[in-house]
Design a protein around this motif. Structure first.
Motif, PDB file in Angstrom:
ATOM      1  N   LEU A   3       0.944  -1.035  -0.268  1.00  0.00           N
ATOM      2  CA  LEU A   3       0.206  -0.036  -0.061  1.00  0.00           C
ATOM      3  C   LEU A   3       0.902   1.227   0.131  1.00  0.00           C
ATOM      4  O   LEU A   3       1.828   1.256   0.816  1.00  0.00           O
ATOM      5  CB  LEU A   3      -0.822   0.163   1.239  1.00  0.00           C
ATOM      6  N   ILE A   4       0.482   2.259  -1.031  1.00  0.00           N
ATOM      7  CA  ILE A   4       1.481   3.448  -1.060  1.00  0.00           C
ATOM      8  C   ILE A   4       0.471   4.395  -0.970  1.00  0.00           C
ATOM      9  O   ILE A   4      -0.416   4.561  -1.918  1.00  0.00           O
ATOM     10  CB  ILE A   4       2.475   3.164  -2.410  1.00  0.00           C
ATOM     11  N   ASP A  11       6.039  12.877  -4.327  1.00  0.00           N
ATOM     12  CA  ASP A  11       7.371  12.863  -4.738  1.00  0.00           C
ATOM     13  C   ASP A  11       7.596  11.444  -5.424  1.00  0.00           C
ATOM     14  O   ASP A  11       7.015  10.434  -5.139  1.00  0.00           O
ATOM     15  CB  ASP A  11       8.057  12.364  -3.244  1.00  0.00           C
ATOM     16  N   GLU A  12       8.084  11.692  -6.797  1.00  0.00           N
ATOM     17  CA  GLU A  12       8.251  10.551  -7.657  1.00  0.00           C
ATOM     18  C   GLU A  12       9.001   9.329  -7.270  1.00  0.00           C
ATOM     19  O   GLU A  12       8.802   8.234  -7.776  1.00  0.00           O
ATOM     20  CB  GLU A  12       8.930  11.101  -8.990  1.00  0.00           C
ATOM     21  N   ASN A  13       9.920   9.814  -5.975  1.00  0.00           N
ATOM     22  CA  ASN A  13      10.422   8.544  -5.388  1.00  0.00           C
ATOM     23  C   ASN A  13       9.634   7.445  -4.775  1.00  0.00           C
ATOM     24  O   ASN A  13      10.133   6.698  -4.372  1.00  0.00           O
ATOM     25  CB  ASN A  13      11.705   9.051  -4.486  1.00  0.00           C
ATOM     26  N   LEU A  14       8.303   8.217  -4.293  1.00  0.00           N
ATOM     27  CA  LEU A  14       7.407   7.088  -3.757  1.00  0.00           C
ATOM     28  C   LEU A  14       6.996   6.036  -4.779  1.00  0.00           C
ATOM     29  O   LEU A  14       6.683   4.996  -4.353  1.00  0.00           O
ATOM     30  CB  LEU A  14       6.383   7.826  -3.401  1.00  0.00           C
ATOM     31  N   ILE A  15       7.190   6.349  -6.065  1.00  0.00           N
ATOM     32  CA  ILE A  15       6.444   5.234  -6.974  1.00  0.00           C
ATOM     33  C   ILE A  15       7.553   4.356  -7.409  1.00  0.00           C
ATOM     34  O   ILE A  15       8.752   4.482  -7.958  1.00  0.00           O
ATOM     35  CB  ILE A  15       5.997   6.177  -8.047  1.00  0.00           C
ATOM     36  N   VAL A 116       1.159   7.710 -16.624  1.00  0.00           N
ATOM     37  CA  VAL A 116       2.482   7.728 -17.299  1.00  0.00           C
ATOM     38  C   VAL A 116       3.317   7.659 -15.954  1.00  0.00           C
ATOM     39  O   VAL A 116       4.558   6.891 -15.920  1.00  0.00           O
ATOM     40  CB  VAL A 116       2.764   8.486 -18.098  1.00  0.00           C
ATOM     41  N   GLY A 117       2.965   8.563 -15.016  1.00  0.00           N
ATOM     42  CA  GLY A 117       4.142   8.850 -13.701  1.00  0.00           C
ATOM     43  C   GLY A 117       3.999   7.393 -12.965  1.00  0.00           C
ATOM     44  O   GLY A 117       5.089   7.359 -12.072  1.00  0.00           O
ATOM     45  N   PHE A 118       3.019   6.495 -12.916  1.00  0.00           N
ATOM     46  CA  PHE A 118       3.060   5.324 -12.291  1.00  0.00           C
ATOM     47  C   PHE A 118       3.628   4.020 -13.050  1.00  0.00           C
ATOM     48  O   PHE A 118       3.537   2.890 -12.835  1.00  0.00           O
ATOM     49  CB  PHE A 118       1.551   4.926 -11.770  1.00  0.00           C
ATOM     50  N   HIS A 119       4.009   4.467 -14.250  1.00  0.00           N
ATOM     51  CA  HIS A 119       4.534   3.412 -14.971  1.00  0.00           C
ATOM     52  C   HIS A 119       3.862   2.445 -15.835  1.00  0.00           C
ATOM     53  O   HIS A 119       4.023   1.144 -16.012  1.00  0.00           O
ATOM     54  CB  HIS A 119       6.276   2.753 -14.353  1.00  0.00           C
ATOM     55  N   ALA A 120       2.804   2.887 -16.025  1.00  0.00           N
ATOM     56  CA  ALA A 120       1.597   1.856 -16.472  1.00  0.00           C
ATOM     57  C   ALA A 120       1.789   1.451 -17.968  1.00  0.00           C
ATOM     58  O   ALA A 120       2.152   2.252 -18.825  1.00  0.00           O
ATOM     59  CB  ALA A 120       0.337   2.409 -16.463  1.00  0.00           C
TER      60      ALA A 120
END
Length: 315
Positions: A3-4, A11-15, A116-120
């Motif tokens: 869970l995030i 912060d993109e480092n969370l993903i 896109v930010g979650f790398h789908a």
């Protein structure tokens, strides 16, 4: 299942820096329609050899857009939703805080920052899912915003009895006491939680001592009526019957209560946190002319409930 929690701007480092198949939706109830979305996401993730992720929200978007005069009542608590997500094979769940800042994103901005930010590699959602203004942020328009960066899979409506299965339909069924219908649409037995507290002990005086349940804020309790239920105390489940109503036989202007008579049970359970499965609607609430008529009806309810569970155990 990881869970995030995400709050925009994030912060993109969370993903996690890895490709996923991303299922999107609020998923209140995680009903049969939602399950089609999640099953397709799981299938695609397996085919592509990547993890399945879910993008959902910490509260209903309606709360941001509309005046909600009372506490919003959900079909599933967050804990219950997580259980079903886990059962459906999710690897990652992004719980996004739905705020005014998030709501102001354009469809293109939302696509870029979250999908896109979650790398789908692929995005899966119901045909009527929106991710911004409902006239432009549609699944039909999503390929335009994706611009070839990920696949778009729009899942058609799932119907039962010729009508779409949706959270609104299920909420109406539960509010009307039609838990049998709700359970069919959910694909599992509707569950609520609560705390056993002291009541007025009326049931004890007529041979039907009940557990008085203080229901959990934000959960949707079925409408007024009598039900065959199962109640979990500690690690054990017990067959029981529940009354949701006002005990009008004993006077007017009484508070609404949830009282549960547990079969063949005599322990004191005040202070216990319990779970209740709402299996079957027995009857509507009736104001009786006297206590004897009420007792006769309770005996009939007792018999009907036990017979229901006997029939259920044979299936």
């Amino acid at each position: 299942m990881q869970l995030i929690d995400v709050r925009y701007p994030f912060d993109e480092n969370l993903i996690p820096d890895e490709p996923v198949v991303l299922a999107m939706g609020f998923f209140d109830g995680v009903h049969k329609g939602h399950q089609q979305v999640l099953a397709q996401a799981r299938k695609l993730a397996d085919e592509k050899g990547v993890k399945m992720a879910i993008l959902t929200y910490d509260h209903h978007p309606t709360i941001v857009f509309k005046n909600v005069p009372t506490q919003f009542q959900y079909l599933t608590t967050w804990k219950r939703k997580q259980e079903v997500f886990d059962d459906m094979g999710a690897d990652i769940v992004y719980r996004v805080s739905f705020t005014s800042k998030l709501a102001k994103l354009t469809p293109q901005e939302f696509t870029d920052k979250f999908m896109v930010g979650f790398h789908a590699l692929a995005v899966v959602a119901g045909f009527d899912h929106t991710y911004g203004p409902k006239d432009t942020a549609t699944m039909e328009n999503l390929p335009k915003y994706a611009a070839g960066r990920f696949e778009v899979h729009s899942i058609p409506a799932f119907e039962v009895d010729g009508a779409k299965v949706g959270s609104t339909r299920i909420r109406a069924a539960i509010d009307g006491g039609m838990v049998d219908t709700a359970n069919e649409l959910l694909g599992y037995i509707y569950k609520t939680t609560g705390l056993v507290v002291h009541g007025q002990a009326i049931g004890r005086t007529i041979g039907y001592p009940t557990a008085n349940i203080l229901t959990t804020n934000g959960e949707r309790v079925p409408g007024v009526g009598v039900y065959a239920v199962r109640i979990k105390i500690g690690a054990a489940w017990y067959d029981a019957m529940a009354s949701v109503g006002y005990n009008e036989t004993f006077g007017e202007d009484r508070p609404k209560t949830v009282e549960i008579f547990i079969f063949d049970f005599s322990e004191e359970i005040y202070g216990e946190n319990v779970e209740v499965l709402w299996n079957h609607f027995l009857r509507g609430m009736v104001k009786f002319n006297g206590v004897e008529a009420l007792i006769d009806q309770l005996k009939a309810d007792d018999w009907d409930s036990r017979e229901y569970f006997k029939t259920l155990s044979k299936k």
